[in-house]
Motif scaffolding. Structure first.
Motif, PDB file in Angstrom:
ATOM      1  N   MET A  28       0.853  -1.189   0.000  1.00 13.74           N
ATOM      2  CA  MET A  28       0.000   0.000   0.000  1.00 13.74           C
ATOM      3  C   MET A  28       0.893   1.244   0.000  1.00 13.74           C
ATOM      4  SD  MET A  28      -3.005   1.071   2.659  1.00 13.74           S
ATOM      5  CE  MET A  28      -3.578  -0.615   2.739  1.00 13.74           C
ATOM      6  N   LEU A  29       0.619   2.158  -0.891  1.00 16.81           N
ATOM      7  CA  LEU A  29       1.435   3.352  -1.031  1.00 16.81           C
ATOM      8  C   LEU A  29       0.905   4.487  -0.166  1.00 16.81           C
ATOM      9  CD1 LEU A  29       1.825   3.362  -4.926  1.00 16.81           C
ATOM     10  CD2 LEU A  29       3.472   2.531  -3.249  1.00 16.81           C
ATOM     11  N   PHE A  30       1.831   5.238   0.454  1.00 21.96           N
ATOM     12  CA  PHE A  30       1.422   6.430   1.190  1.00 21.96           C
ATOM     13  C   PHE A  30       0.704   7.416   0.281  1.00 21.96           C
ATOM     14  CE2 PHE A  30       5.170   6.116   4.428  1.00 21.96           C
ATOM     15  CZ  PHE A  30       4.516   5.084   5.058  1.00 21.96           C
ATOM     16  N   ASN A  31       1.099   7.445  -0.988  1.00 23.89           N
ATOM     17  CA  ASN A  31       0.544   8.392  -1.948  1.00 23.89           C
ATOM     18  C   ASN A  31      -0.596   7.780  -2.755  1.00 23.89           C
ATOM     19  OD1 ASN A  31       2.612   6.726  -2.991  1.00 23.89           O
ATOM     20  ND2 ASN A  31       2.813   7.974  -4.822  1.00 23.89           N
ATOM     21  N   SER A  32      -1.512   7.099  -2.051  1.00 20.69           N
ATOM     22  CA  SER A  32      -2.674   6.501  -2.710  1.00 20.69           C
ATOM     23  C   SER A  32      -3.937   6.877  -1.942  1.00 20.69           C
ATOM     24  CB  SER A  32      -2.540   4.974  -2.768  1.00 20.69           C
ATOM     25  OG  SER A  32      -2.590   4.409  -1.464  1.00 20.69           O
ATOM     26  N   PHE A  33      -5.034   6.931  -2.647  1.00 19.27           N
ATOM     27  CA  PHE A  33      -6.307   7.280  -2.012  1.00 19.27           C
ATOM     28  C   PHE A  33      -6.713   6.213  -0.984  1.00 19.27           C
ATOM     29  CE2 PHE A  33      -6.878   9.666  -6.097  1.00 19.27           C
ATOM     30  CZ  PHE A  33      -6.920  10.923  -5.530  1.00 19.27           C
ATOM     31  N   THR A  34      -6.402   4.955  -1.272  1.00 15.96           N
ATOM     32  CA  THR A  34      -6.745   3.883  -0.329  1.00 15.96           C
ATOM     33  C   THR A  34      -6.093   4.121   1.026  1.00 15.96           C
ATOM     34  OG1 THR A  34      -6.931   2.309  -2.154  1.00 15.96           O
ATOM     35  CG2 THR A  34      -6.684   1.400   0.071  1.00 15.96           C
ATOM     36  N   PHE A  35      -4.812   4.490   0.998  1.00 12.17           N
ATOM     37  CA  PHE A  35      -4.102   4.738   2.249  1.00 12.17           C
ATOM     38  C   PHE A  35      -4.631   6.001   2.935  1.00 12.17           C
ATOM     39  CE2 PHE A  35      -0.793   6.907   4.657  1.00 12.17           C
ATOM     40  CZ  PHE A  35      -0.390   5.909   5.525  1.00 12.17           C
ATOM     41  N   LEU A  36      -4.786   7.074   2.165  1.00 11.13           N
ATOM     42  CA  LEU A  36      -5.116   8.374   2.751  1.00 11.13           C
ATOM     43  C   LEU A  36      -6.527   8.433   3.307  1.00 11.13           C
ATOM     44  CD1 LEU A  36      -3.467  10.687   0.061  1.00 11.13           C
ATOM     45  CD2 LEU A  36      -2.694  10.350   2.408  1.00 11.13           C
ATOM     46  N   PHE A  37      -7.470   7.811   2.618  1.00  9.78           N
ATOM     47  CA  PHE A  37      -8.874   7.990   2.996  1.00  9.78           C
ATOM     48  C   PHE A  37      -9.526   6.736   3.584  1.00  9.78           C
ATOM     49  CE2 PHE A  37      -8.188  11.167  -0.403  1.00  9.78           C
ATOM     50  CZ  PHE A  37      -8.413  12.302   0.357  1.00  9.78           C
ATOM     51  N   LEU A  38      -8.770   5.635   3.665  1.00  8.81           N
ATOM     52  CA  LEU A  38      -9.328   4.427   4.267  1.00  8.81           C
ATOM     53  C   LEU A  38      -8.401   3.892   5.365  1.00  8.81           C
ATOM     54  CD1 LEU A  38     -11.506   2.228   4.349  1.00  8.81           C
ATOM     55  CD2 LEU A  38     -10.203   0.986   2.585  1.00  8.81           C
ATOM     56  N   PHE A  39      -7.235   3.441   4.980  1.00 10.01           N
ATOM     57  CA  PHE A  39      -6.356   2.784   5.945  1.00 10.01           C
ATOM     58  C   PHE A  39      -5.941   3.710   7.089  1.00 10.01           C
ATOM     59  CE2 PHE A  39      -2.175   1.714   7.582  1.00 10.01           C
ATOM     60  CZ  PHE A  39      -2.340   0.385   7.930  1.00 10.01           C
ATOM     61  N   LEU A  40      -5.428   4.891   6.767  1.00 10.05           N
ATOM     62  CA  LEU A  40      -4.902   5.771   7.807  1.00 10.05           C
ATOM     63  C   LEU A  40      -5.969   6.223   8.792  1.00 10.05           C
ATOM     64  CD1 LEU A  40      -2.462   7.235   8.982  1.00 10.05           C
ATOM     65  CD2 LEU A  40      -2.894   9.115   7.380  1.00 10.05           C
ATOM     66  N   PRO A  41      -7.126   6.737   8.341  1.00  4.65           N
ATOM     67  CA  PRO A  41      -8.125   7.157   9.335  1.00  4.65           C
ATOM     68  C   PRO A  41      -8.694   6.003  10.152  1.00  4.65           C
ATOM     69  CG  PRO A  41      -8.980   7.388   7.082  1.00  4.65           C
ATOM     70  CD  PRO A  41      -7.524   7.126   6.965  1.00  4.65           C
ATOM     71  N   VAL A  42      -8.936   4.852   9.527  1.00  2.00           N
ATOM     72  CA  VAL A  42      -9.467   3.704  10.269  1.00  2.00           C
ATOM     73  C   VAL A  42      -8.463   3.239  11.315  1.00  2.00           C
ATOM     74  CG1 VAL A  42     -10.115   1.267  10.089  1.00  2.00           C
ATOM     75  CG2 VAL A  42     -11.023   2.924   8.451  1.00  2.00           C
ATOM     76  N   THR A  43      -7.187   3.178  10.933  1.00  2.00           N
ATOM     77  CA  THR A  43      -6.147   2.751  11.870  1.00  2.00           C
ATOM     78  C   THR A  43      -6.016   3.726  13.028  1.00  2.00           C
ATOM     79  OG1 THR A  43      -4.917   1.671  10.070  1.00  2.00           O
ATOM     80  CG2 THR A  43      -3.703   2.157  12.099  1.00  2.00           C
ATOM     81  N   ALA A  44      -6.010   5.017  12.730  1.00  2.00           N
ATOM     82  CA  ALA A  44      -5.845   6.026  13.778  1.00  2.00           C
ATOM     83  C   ALA A  44      -7.035   6.046  14.729  1.00  2.00           C
ATOM     84  CB  ALA A  44      -5.647   7.412  13.147  1.00  2.00           C
ATOM     85  N   ILE A  45      -8.250   5.995  14.191  1.00  2.00           N
ATOM     86  CA  ILE A  45      -9.444   6.016  15.040  1.00  2.00           C
ATOM     87  C   ILE A  45      -9.473   4.785  15.950  1.00  2.00           C
ATOM     88  CG2 ILE A  45     -11.971   5.852  15.030  1.00  2.00           C
ATOM     89  CD1 ILE A  45     -11.897   7.541  12.431  1.00  2.00           C
ATOM     90  N   GLY A  46      -9.212   3.605  15.362  1.00  2.00           N
ATOM     91  CA  GLY A  46      -9.194   2.387  16.159  1.00  2.00           C
ATOM     92  C   GLY A  46      -8.120   2.425  17.233  1.00  2.00           C
ATOM     93  N   TYR A  47      -6.957   2.973  16.919  1.00  2.00           N
ATOM     94  CA  TYR A  47      -5.833   3.036  17.846  1.00  2.00           C
ATOM     95  C   TYR A  47      -6.174   3.880  19.070  1.00  2.00           C
ATOM     96  CZ  TYR A  47      -1.126   4.252  19.525  1.00  2.00           C
ATOM     97  OH  TYR A  47      -0.009   4.466  20.291  1.00  2.00           O
ATOM     98  N   PHE A  48      -6.689   5.079  18.843  1.00  2.00           N
ATOM     99  CA  PHE A  48      -6.933   5.979  19.976  1.00  2.00           C
ATOM    100  C   PHE A  48      -8.189   5.582  20.771  1.00  2.00           C
ATOM    101  CE2 PHE A  48      -4.190   8.819  17.388  1.00  2.00           C
ATOM    102  CZ  PHE A  48      -3.209   9.038  18.346  1.00  2.00           C
TER     103      PHE A  48
END
Length: 510
Positions: free
Chosen positions: A1-21
């Motif tokens: 998964m690329l940092f510079n992809s919509f999948t990472f920016l709008f799916l993986f990163l927010p879901v991971t961060a929300i679940g983490y905190f």
């Protein structure tokens, strides 16, 4: 998964961060487990077939670390030797098997078939990281050894694919700090800003330089002085902004989670000499090569001749770390020779007390940058013959050619240039101009503007786990203001609009 992809920016990163905190409010162990699971998902997005390899490597090295830590006397060293040999053997199979077979075929005039092994992404990074952990365990330096924290240390997604090369002492203790599990608006603001700058480096600069570098190395048939240097400089700046951008994005993403990664770049093209260059370029790899290869070989403790041999050996192995090919061996050998010359010259200059004023500083910087660019030719070229052809052109031995369309715009100056030996060839005018336009843009940003950590220098969290840099000028310093919100928003918008076809990072292949 690329940092510079919509999948990472709008799916993986927010879901991971929300679940983490959210999980961190209940249990730090659950939050760390969630982050480790998300990191494995991030890695498996490329190919889930290699998740067992990564997990097997983690379990094996953790278990061996425990054996090393509890052993005494000669047994301790035997455990370390066995573990490191296994790690290097695995790396050799996946990364160097065909290289060794090709060498054997050439030496013995044999015809052993190549294995064509698929290289697992990130294997060099997670292997070197674990070897460092094993060595530190052997030396009694490991203080934090919980399995979950070790798993997260190795798999942590911001660094897993292309670094930086992490040290357990700067990472694992952070996973035990309550502050790492608390949501912070400042961390998000600073981290997002660093990420935006890194994304812009990759998407708006590196990816626009790539076609011009690729054209010279893969398609060009004219290698005049201006063409050769234009393509090589395009590659030099593409590689810098591509990897520097990735490192910025990794630091920014990690900071959003409350975890500080080490800096990896400090304006290396501003280096005064080649020794300074390696203090600024891929800083965590330089640190690893110094601490776990150069120093164990003897460093500079056994006289100048042994020191130079150690430098050459370290850089040769550093070249091979980047890839299984003679081009990387030559690149590493060149930098080893550069370092030997640099240290030798410093010894002579100190002995003779030679003056080193401003003019010398400018000459030293220019010579260093030119030498780095020459080495990049072998790093990028697809064959030795192609590299020599490009170097031939860079030396001006193929003439000083310019496109005829440019000559038509020069008027009387064209005749004067022809008297000086400049020739004008048909075609390629737009490519030539675009190449040099992007080279000028890349050069201006790399040489004249502050780097990311200088811009973010007011905030200690932005400086990673290494020493902080000089601050940028006042108006260039980031601060939580409407003006900087507009700047970062504009950078993000411009980058997002350029993400229709995200390109891989160059260091993914290593």
């Amino acid at each position: 998964m690329l940092f510079n992809s919509f999948t990472f920016l709008f799916l993986f990163l927010p879901v991971t961060a929300i679940g983490y905190f959210l999980l961190a409010r209940r249990s730090h162990v659950q939050a760390a487990g969630w982050l480790a699971l998300a990191s494995l998902t991030f890695y498996g997005w490329w190919s889930y077939y290699y998740i067992p390899l990564l997990l097997g490597s983690i379990v094996f090295n953790y278990w061996m670390g425990q054996r090393i830590g509890h052993a005494a006397g000669p047994a301790r060293k035997r455990w370390l030797t066995a573990a490191v040999a296994t790690d290097l053997g695995l790396l050799a199979y996946y990364k160097y098997a065909d290289f060794f077979i090709s060498g054997a075929n050439w030496l013995a005039h044999a015809d052993i078939p190549l294995l064509h092994v698929v290289l697992p992404i990130g294997i060099s990074f997670f292997t070197f990281t674990q070897i460092a952990y094993l060595v530190d365990t052997y030396q009694g330096k490991v203080k934090e050894a919980r399995f979950l924290h070790y798993v997260l240390f190795i798999t942590y997604f911001p660094h897993l694919i292309a670094g930086p090369v992490l040290h357990h002492a700067e990472m694992m203790p952070q996973f035990d700090k309550p502050a790492s599990y608390r949501f912070s608006f400042q961390n998000v603001a600073v981290g997002l800003s660093i990420f935006a700058i890194g994304l812009a480096k990759k998407v708006l600069i590196a990816d626009n330089l790539a076609p011009h570098a690729n054209f010279l190395f893969d398609k060009a048939d004219i290698f005049s002085l201006a063409n050769a240097w234009g393509g090589v400089l395009a590659y030099a700046f593409q590689l810098y902004f591509d990897f520097s951008g990735y490192s910025d994005m990794a630091i920014g993403i990690s900071l959003m989670f409350g975890i500080r990664l080490p800096l990896n770049f400090d304006s290396p093209y501003k280096a005064a000499n080649i020794v300074d260059f390696w203090r600024r370029w891929h800083m965590t790899l330089s640190r690893f090569l110094r601490d776990y290869l150069y120093v164990p070989l003897g460093g500079n403790r056994k006289g100048p001749v042994r020191r130079y041999v150690n430098l050459l050996a370290t850089m040769l192995l550093g070249g091979l770390w980047h890839g299984a090919g003679m081009n990387f061996v030559i690149w590493g050998a060149l930098h080893g020779i550069y370092l030997v010359i640099n240290h030798g010259w410093n010894a002579v200059a100190d002995r003779l007390r030679l003056p080193r004023g401003r003019a010398w500083a400018v000459f030293s910087w220019a010579l260093t940058f030119a030498a780095v660019c020459v080495a990049w030719v072998f790093f990028r070229a697809t064959s030795f013959d192609k590299a020599m052809t490009i170097l031939h052109g860079m030396a001006g031995l193929d003439g000083i050619g310019l496109p005829a369309s440019i000559g038509q715009q020069l008027g009387p100056l064209k005749a004067l240039l022809e008297q000086w030996g400049v020739t004008f060839y048909l075609g390629g005018g737009s490519r030539f101009l675009e190449t040099w336009q992007w080279v000028v843009i890349g050069g201006f940003i790399a040489f004249c503007l502050p780097n990311t950590q200088q811009i973010m220098g007011r905030y200690e969290a932005a400086l990673g786990t290494m020493a902080g840099p000089r601050l940028a000028a006042g108006w260039q310093l980031w601060q939580p203001s409407r003006r900087w919100s507009f700047y970062i928003g504009a950078i993000l918008l411009g980058s997002l609009l350029s993400l229709s076809r995200p390109a891989e990072f160059l260091y993914f292949q290593f």
